[in-house]
Motif scaffolding. Structure first.
Motif, PDB file in Angstrom:
ATOM      1  N   UNK A 139     -12.078  -2.469  -5.772  1.00 29.42           N
ATOM      2  CA  UNK A 139     -10.920  -2.203  -4.920  1.00 29.42           C
ATOM      3  C   UNK A 139     -11.287  -2.565  -3.493  1.00 29.42           C
ATOM      4  N   UNK A 140     -10.484  -3.451  -2.897  1.00 30.65           N
ATOM      5  CA  UNK A 140     -10.587  -3.785  -1.482  1.00 30.65           C
ATOM      6  C   UNK A 140      -9.236  -3.450  -0.854  1.00 30.65           C
ATOM      7  N   UNK A 141      -9.133  -2.294  -0.206  1.00 29.35           N
ATOM      8  CA  UNK A 141      -7.822  -1.787   0.203  1.00 29.35           C
ATOM      9  C   UNK A 141      -7.382  -2.209   1.596  1.00 29.35           C
ATOM     10  N   UNK A 142      -8.290  -2.644   2.456  1.00 28.28           N
ATOM     11  CA  UNK A 142      -7.906  -2.951   3.832  1.00 28.28           C
ATOM     12  C   UNK A 142      -7.172  -4.292   3.909  1.00 28.28           C
ATOM     13  N   UNK A 143      -5.979  -4.358   4.546  1.00 27.32           N
ATOM     14  CA  UNK A 143      -5.255  -3.225   5.123  1.00 27.32           C
ATOM     15  C   UNK A 143      -4.085  -2.722   4.270  1.00 27.32           C
ATOM     16  N   UNK A 144      -3.758  -3.422   3.154  1.00 25.86           N
ATOM     17  CA  UNK A 144      -2.519  -3.099   2.437  1.00 25.86           C
ATOM     18  C   UNK A 144      -2.738  -2.857   0.942  1.00 25.86           C
ATOM     19  N   UNK A 145      -3.998  -2.709   0.490  1.00 29.32           N
ATOM     20  CA  UNK A 145      -4.269  -2.693  -0.941  1.00 29.32           C
ATOM     21  C   UNK A 145      -4.223  -1.348  -1.627  1.00 29.32           C
ATOM     22  N   UNK A 146      -4.193  -0.241  -0.890  1.00 33.64           N
ATOM     23  CA  UNK A 146      -4.223   1.075  -1.528  1.00 33.64           C
ATOM     24  C   UNK A 146      -3.076   1.294  -2.517  1.00 33.64           C
ATOM     25  N   UNK A 147      -1.835   0.853  -2.222  1.00 35.20           N
ATOM     26  CA  UNK A 147      -0.747   1.075  -3.182  1.00 35.20           C
ATOM     27  C   UNK A 147      -0.926   0.340  -4.499  1.00 35.20           C
ATOM     28  N   UNK A 148      -1.949  -0.511  -4.620  1.00 39.06           N
ATOM     29  CA  UNK A 148      -2.190  -1.212  -5.874  1.00 39.06           C
ATOM     30  C   UNK A 148      -2.802  -0.312  -6.932  1.00 39.06           C
ATOM     31  N   UNK A 149      -3.225   0.918  -6.531  1.00 37.72           N
ATOM     32  CA  UNK A 149      -3.822   1.789  -7.549  1.00 37.72           C
ATOM     33  C   UNK A 149      -3.422   3.254  -7.452  1.00 37.72           C
ATOM     34  N   UNK A 150      -2.773   3.675  -6.358  1.00 38.41           N
ATOM     35  CA  UNK A 150      -2.244   5.040  -6.331  1.00 38.41           C
ATOM     36  C   UNK A 150      -1.104   5.143  -5.334  1.00 38.41           C
ATOM     37  N   UNK A 151      -0.149   6.071  -5.583  1.00 41.39           N
ATOM     38  CA  UNK A 151       0.951   6.276  -4.630  1.00 41.39           C
ATOM     39  C   UNK A 151       0.428   6.967  -3.383  1.00 41.39           C
ATOM     40  N   UNK A 152       0.812   6.456  -2.214  1.00 40.09           N
ATOM     41  CA  UNK A 152       0.198   6.965  -0.993  1.00 40.09           C
ATOM     42  C   UNK A 152       1.121   6.749   0.197  1.00 40.09           C
ATOM     43  N   UNK A 153       0.762   7.401   1.293  1.00 42.18           N
ATOM     44  CA  UNK A 153       1.367   7.118   2.590  1.00 42.18           C
ATOM     45  C   UNK A 153       0.404   6.168   3.290  1.00 42.18           C
ATOM     46  N   UNK A 154       0.648   4.882   3.134  1.00 44.10           N
ATOM     47  CA  UNK A 154      -0.349   3.865   3.447  1.00 44.10           C
ATOM     48  C   UNK A 154      -0.290   3.447   4.914  1.00 44.10           C
ATOM     49  N   UNK A 155      -0.727   4.346   5.774  1.00 50.29           N
ATOM     50  CA  UNK A 155      -0.807   4.073   7.203  1.00 50.29           C
ATOM     51  C   UNK A 155      -2.119   4.659   7.713  1.00 50.29           C
TER      52      UNK A 155
END
Length: 447
Positions: A139-155
């Motif tokens: 998983x490489x989440x920076x800056x927009x990748x977190x929603x690819x694996x869990x529901x989140x408030x991605x800010x």
């Protein structure tokens, strides 16, 4: 401090998007998340992820609806405070209407069951997020990748604690950004549970799954360990053999390491660039050659634990505060270990930048230039100019105080320049205006 310095954007209450000037489609208003509890079941072969997410949040206004960031997946159930909630999907937004409105300043819980094949989120920097490896995933989440694996408030300004449990096939190692609290084997699978107590934005959370050997790097000043493919253990031992010294050196410059441990993961695949996460750095097999060719990258990623992870940008305009410090850390490490001085590195990069084009505002580079090499190097040059102006006796205490006094907090350029002027006891408006708020390259700082 430049009078042009913008104030940080924060999510607008009640909106389905943030007012981040660069990525308004990521982040949501009306609430702040306090804690994520994620139970994930992942099958490597079919790349299948089933998850249950429980988010504890506090409303900042009355909420008859709210939204989260989530890319892909089939949704099996959405509930707010135990009651089934209506929901719809629009692009990468999950819109939720609770059975009962949530009053202002009220703690509430959102539960979501979801499943599917995780895939990276397409963006202007390529595909970012949960990605399959030849044998595992990263998983490489920076800056927009977190929603690819869990529901989140991605800010980046929405920071929470985490508990993440990942169940997968037992031959695989699971590394999550957090402290390992349990590992339970059942038949052919193993469940790994991690906790991340420090306030952490979604983009700094990560999961790495592969067939790795665990390697101890150091026990002081903090525990440092690595997960490495067996075939790379020998060259890795040389490439990361000075990891304890790097940690001690950076602590001398920046103050105590801000987390409980530091983990290095080396994937069995090649990566274009290393990846930073909270308390973790991820490198590709191509970054291990047994000759310490990429040691500066090891320094750069470790420096991000102070600047980027503990001190997190309040919005994406402030990205130079991450990359400028990490770049300057590379030059400081070279200087501290008998290599080229920071001044020599600064001079080299000044000469390269002088060839142009110089067309970026470091303090507001624009969304397309967030990860531009010009921003990295000119951010490092800004810090070198500040060091030359103040002298080592004032510069290094200032940096340590900035890192320790703002520990685990969102930061802005305006806060940094104000803090620096107060610490130095003098106006530095000319320096910051020239290096951060002007495109032409200023004169090289006097040695």
């Amino acid at each position: 401090m430049s009078p042009k310095s913008p104030r940080p954007a924060v999510p607008t209450p009640g909106a389905d998007h943030s007012t981040d000037p660069y990525l308004p489609e990521h982040g949501n208003g009306g609430y702040q998340v306090e804690h994520y509890a994620l139970d994930l079941d992942y099958r490597v072969g079919p790349n299948r992820l089933a998850g249950q997410a429980s988010l504890t949040a506090v409303s900042t206004q009355p909420l008859s609806r709210l939204s989260l960031d989530l890319s892909g997946f089939r949704l099996d159930r959405v509930a707010v405070d135990g009651r089934a909630a209506k929901f719809t999907r629009t692009g990468e937004k999950l819109h939720i209407r609770p059975a009962r409105p949530v009053p202002v300043n009220t703690r509430f819980q959102v539960d979501i069951r979801y499943a599917g094949n995780p895939a990276p989120v397409p963006g202007r920097w390529g595909d970012i997020g949960w990605d399959e490896l030849t044998n595992g995933s990263l998983v490489a989440s920076q800056p927009i990748g977190a929603p690819s694996w869990f529901p989140c408030n991605d800010h980046p300004s929405d920071r929470a604690s985490y508990r993440i449990a990942v169940t997968t096939d037992s031959p695989y190692s699971v590394q999550v950004t957090g402290n390992l609290v349990s590992r339970r084997r059942r038949a052919s699978t193993t469940t790994w549970t991690y906790e991340r107590p420090e306030p952490t934005p979604s983009y700094l959370m990560s999961v790495q799954i592969g067939q790795y050997d665990e390697v101890s790097l150091a026990t002081s000043p903090v525990r440092q360990r690595a997960a490495v493919p067996a075939r790379l253990r020998k060259p890795f031992g040389r490439d990361f053999g000075r990891q304890e010294q790097i940690m001690k050196t950076l602590e001398g410059y920046f103050g105590p390491y801000p987390f409980g441990e530091y983990v290095v993961v080396v994937t069995d695949d090649a990566l274009d660039d290393p990846i930073e996460a909270q308390g973790m750095s991820i490198f590709g097999a191509n970054h291990v050659d047994g000759r310490r060719t990429y040691e500066r990258l090891a320094v750069h990623e470790l420096a991000h634990q102070w600047f980027g992870n503990s001190l997190t940008v309040a919005d994406w305009r402030q990205i130079w505060l991450n990359e400028g410090f990490a770049t300057y850390a590379e030059w400081l490490w070279s200087e501290a270990t008998g290599g080229r001085s920071a001044a020599a590195h600064a001079g080299e990069w000044y000469d390269r930048l002088s060839a142009g084009p110089n067309d970026i505002l470091v303090a507001d580079p624009g969304v397309d230039r967030m990860f531009d090499p010009q921003l990295y190097k000119r951010g490092g040059l800004t810090l070198h100019a500040l060091r030359q102006r103040l002298g080592d006796d004032r510069f290094f205490p200032l940096v340590r105080d900035w890192a320790t006094m703002r520990r685990h907090s969102p930061v802005t350029t305006e806060q940094f320049t104000t803090f620096t002027e107060a610490h130095a006891g003098e106006s530095l408006t000319d320096l910051f205006a020239a290096w951060l708020w002007t495109k032409p390259l200023p004169l090289f700082p006097a040695r």
